[in-house]
Design an enzyme around this catalytic site. Sequence first.
Site, PDB file in Angstrom:
ATOM      1  N   GLU A 229       0.818  -1.170  -0.126  1.00 35.70           N
ATOM      2  CA  GLU A 229       0.025   0.048   0.080  1.00 35.70           C
ATOM      3  C   GLU A 229       0.852   1.273   0.046  1.00 35.70           C
ATOM      4  OE1 GLU A 229      -3.183   2.125   3.233  1.00 35.70           O
ATOM      5  OE2 GLU A 229      -2.532  -0.132   3.590  1.00 35.70           O
ATOM      6  N   GLU A 234      -3.056  10.793   3.470  1.00 41.92           N
ATOM      7  CA  GLU A 234      -4.189  10.612   4.525  1.00 41.92           C
ATOM      8  C   GLU A 234      -4.275  12.097   5.228  1.00 41.92           C
ATOM      9  OE1 GLU A 234      -4.865   6.344   5.895  1.00 41.92           O
ATOM     10  OE2 GLU A 234      -2.815   6.719   6.129  1.00 41.92           O
TER      11      GLU A 234
END
EC number: 3.2.1.91
Length: 514
Positions: A229, A234
């Site tokens: 990932e 974020e």
Amino acid sequence: MYRIVATASALIAAARAQQVCSLNTETKPALTWSKCTSSGCSDVKGSVVIDANWRWTHQTSGSTNCYTGNKWDTSICTDGKTCAEKCCLDGADYSGTYGITSSGNQLSLGFVTNGPYSKNIGSRTYLMENENTYQMFQLLGNEFTFDVDVSGIGCGLNGAPHFVSMDEDGGKAKYSGNKAGAKYGTGYCDAQCPRDVKFINGVANSEGWKPSDSDVNAGVGNLGTCCPEMDIWEANSISTAFTPHPCTKLTQHSCTGDSCGGTYSSDRYGGTCDADGCDFNAYRQGNKTFYGPGSNFNIDTTKKMTVVTQFHKGSNGRLSEITRLYVQNGKVIANSESKIAGNPGSSLTSDFCSKQKSVFGDIDDFSKKGGWNGMSDALSAPMVLVMSLWHDHHSNMLWLDSTYPTDSTKVGSQRGSCATTSGKPSDLERDVPNSKVSFSNIKFGPIGSTYKSDGTTPNPPASSSTTGSSTPTNPPAGSVDQWGQCGGQNYSGPTTCKSPFTCKKINDFYSQCQ
């Protein structure tokens, strides 16, 4: 990252199955993005699909739910294989049920949507190449750029574009029990090896399923689904981080029970993937005035910004550095410099990650699960773009925007200015249901091709372009304005700044007139 994504609820409960039904029409939101070369960018007509975990799942023979609230119907789902055979995914009403809308090159995700049959919380979407396959990106040697408006998401929420090593067809060819595939958003995986995914490898995750105590829509099964990932972004209006997560295996693979590791297991480090990652969060690295709401921050989160993430190759062709730039108000802004003693830098490198783990006293699972070389392998291979909005039933997103652990005083525990009591999912659903995030103007191409040093958009080429070699866009000849690029590896433009500005080295790949 500590990801537990919220799901839909109530009469038509969100669940993931492997057959396909058509009681509801499936019409995917269109989304235009740009593929760039050194000569410019050209539009690509794409679309987005919602993850299968959110969809109405019912018997193939009728409309009886296979999964309601946070429980399986065990009279239908006697075991995982039987459940996959008897249950189907149905079409999605993207705006009415899930709060997902698009316009041109912009995608907007709403937080709470009160639909005709259900109350939906958050969403997870994927960029599609065509009706049956995800759009794949090979990031190494390239850069990924997008505009984002985070002004509408505060403490406890996370608007998160990220890349994962999912199968291009959602696992349809690999797993005979999966008849739905990417067309219906199947095949998700990430470095948390999530066990809340309701169908994995073509079978239902119903065996050993334990409904959540706090989330009325979710639970945890015996199976998890793992893969590398790359968290590009974020973020909310308070904090942001970008984080690579390697795994010992490069493609999607399943796991069982606590051997999955990650958020969903008692042994966080017992799996094949690095659940923690190596993150760059400016606040955590000691700069508390770089990113936040208001003009006193370098990056003002009350306004839209452009985010540029670059994946540099070294002389050996392997990943050498991940760099970050921002463009706001027409200015290119270099990433924050770390102020943590013993952990300098403004980008992610192998050395930065090793020093950060040591200085912060964190477990170095990053190195154990493949480290920089493992991440280089993942970024060399095709990955799927995920765009989501979620809240966190595990740790209230405090790992992103507050002090975490909440009682810690050690260096690295402060990650943002949010209160340690913030981010509770029930509070967010009650108090800020109208929160939303928008992603737009997505661009992908060789390093230097998706933005210009003056903050403007590259001109389109005369004909369609495809992803090529890593060649920067050359700025015009002459001296460079304030905030423009004036140097760096592979840069061949002017190196003289207009008076009274001077050329300052930001990193090996980028120097700026300041």
